[in-house]
Design a protein around this motif. Structure first.
Motif: not given
Length: 412
Positions: A388-412
């Protein structure tokens, strides 16, 4: 009459047919990739008895395969970006299938070890090549479903290999089993070579993955969003492999289950994960904020795992909990892969997918040590709390990837 046919419908049908052909070719190759990974373990006792070697030497065959596959993935990704994914895919598949077939021919252990190493090298091409082809050749509205079928085909390969290899070895012998499945893989290579025009990612007009900047180096994959996705892949592998390896032992110790009942829960977890993967493809195609999909799925899975860890549930409830958790974890896989696609710079898809896929291998190394340590400390509930703790770390990683993504998903 033909002249009255709707041209838009005709074009749409042709496009759907092409998408289906591309997905079928790539998923068939991916099936064999995972099939070959699990083709070796069931044969180890037979090889040991025939060649009169130790189990340590037998285990080394799997280690060599895994190390070669994991270590080469990034470099195969670079090769994908430079020479094209279809060539790398066909070449890797040919090397892998040939090496597996030769494992049934060579007479000594040393040669087996060499071909296990070669097989791992061939296996390293699939994630960077497959994802690059699917991203470029499948219409954007279907990429999530393509990714889900890709993941599911690998799971099918895992499930099929032990049964098929055991059947072939029982009917003939272990050498015939390796040669037979190797030849089947080579037949698939012939099919790939005959359909190379469908797999040419450079034909995708306007694709964000067109090879326009093949000179990206290691700095490309060390950018924040891609490092976050590496962490994401790592922790997902930790949970999946940790549950697969230690769930039965933890359930038996904590709840006094029989080994049969505990393994039935594991089977349910894995089967539900496969169903979740297929469902997740539709979700990924319809929603933009993929990190939110991942967060909801992982948070729900973490919550029910904590419920198992902290309460004394009856067996039906435990089975239901792990069916739900498996479904939610599986559902994230297509969104995970779409997130990587969305943060990949133009022309660097191969090396990005190759790099983040190493996280799966690293997670596979770390999971047995971490969850085994928890069991050795007499904390079976710690397996579920840790997951469960590792899954919560995955959530943070997912938000981090979206936060620093060079362009929004819609443009891909």
């Amino acid at each position: 009459m033909a002249e009255n046919a709707d041209p838009i419908a005709s074009v749409s049908a042709a496009s759907a047919g092409r998408d289906g052909a591309v997905i079928g070719l790539v998923c068939t190759a991916h099936f064999f990739s995972h099939f070959y990974i699990f083709a070796i373990p069931p044969m180890l006792p037979l090889i040991k008895a025939d060649l009169e070697v130790s189990y340590t030497e037998m285990g080394l065959l799997i280690t060599l395969f895994s190390l070669s596959s994991g270590a080469a993935q990034y470099f195969m990704g670079v090769l994908v970006d430079r020479v094209g994914a279809r060539r790398v895919l066909a070449g890797g598949m040919a090397l892998l299938a040939t090496a597996i077939a030769m494992m049934g021919v060579v007479p000594i252990y040393g040669a087996l070890a060499v071909f296990a190493l070669a097989a791992g090298l061939g296996n390293s091409v699939f994630h960077p090549a497959d994802y690059t082809i699917l991203s470029a050749r499948v219409r954007p509205g279907r990429v999530g479903r393509a990714f889900s079928l890709h993941t599911f085909s690998g799971m099918a390969g895992f499930a099929t290999a032990p049964l098929a290899m055991t059947f072939l070895a029982t009917a003939w012998d272990w050498r015939t089993a390796f040669v037979t499945v190797g030849v089947a893989g080579l037949a698939t290579v012939v099919v790939l070579l005959s359909q190379m025009h469908l797999l040419d990612e450079g034909q995708s007009t306007g694709s964000a993955l067109a090879k326009t900047s093949a000179n990206f180096g290691l700095h490309t994959v060390l950018s924040p969003p891609i490092l976050f996705m590496f962490i994401f892949f790592f922790v997902v592998a930790m949970v999946t492999l940790g549950m697969s390896g230690f769930m039965p032992a933890a359930l038996k110790t904590r709840f006094g289950m029989s080994l049969v009942d505990a393994n039935l829960v594991l089977t349910g977890f894995l089967a539900a994960s496969g169903v979740g993967v297929l469902f997740g493809g539709f979700v990924a195609d319809r929603l933009q904020r993929l990190d939110i999909i991942a967060s909801v799925g992982f948070a729900a899975a973490a919550a029910v795992l904590m419920l198992v860890a902290l309460t004394r549930l009856p067996y039906p409830a435990i089975l239901a909990v792990f069916l739900f958790a498996g479904f939610m974890v599986g559902m994230i896989s297509p969104s995970r892969d779409m997130m990587v696609r969305n943060v990949s710079p133009p022309g660097a898809s191969g090396r990005v997918f190759g790099f983040v896929s190493i996280g799966l291998d690293v997670g596979g190394v770390a999971a047995p040590v971490f969850f085994g340590w928890l069991m050795d400390r007499g904390q079976p509930e710690g397996v579920f709390i840790g997951a469960a703790a590792v899954l919560l770390l995955a959530i943070l990683a997912g938000f981090g990837a979206n936060r620093y993504a060079p362009c929004p998903a819609a443009t891909k």
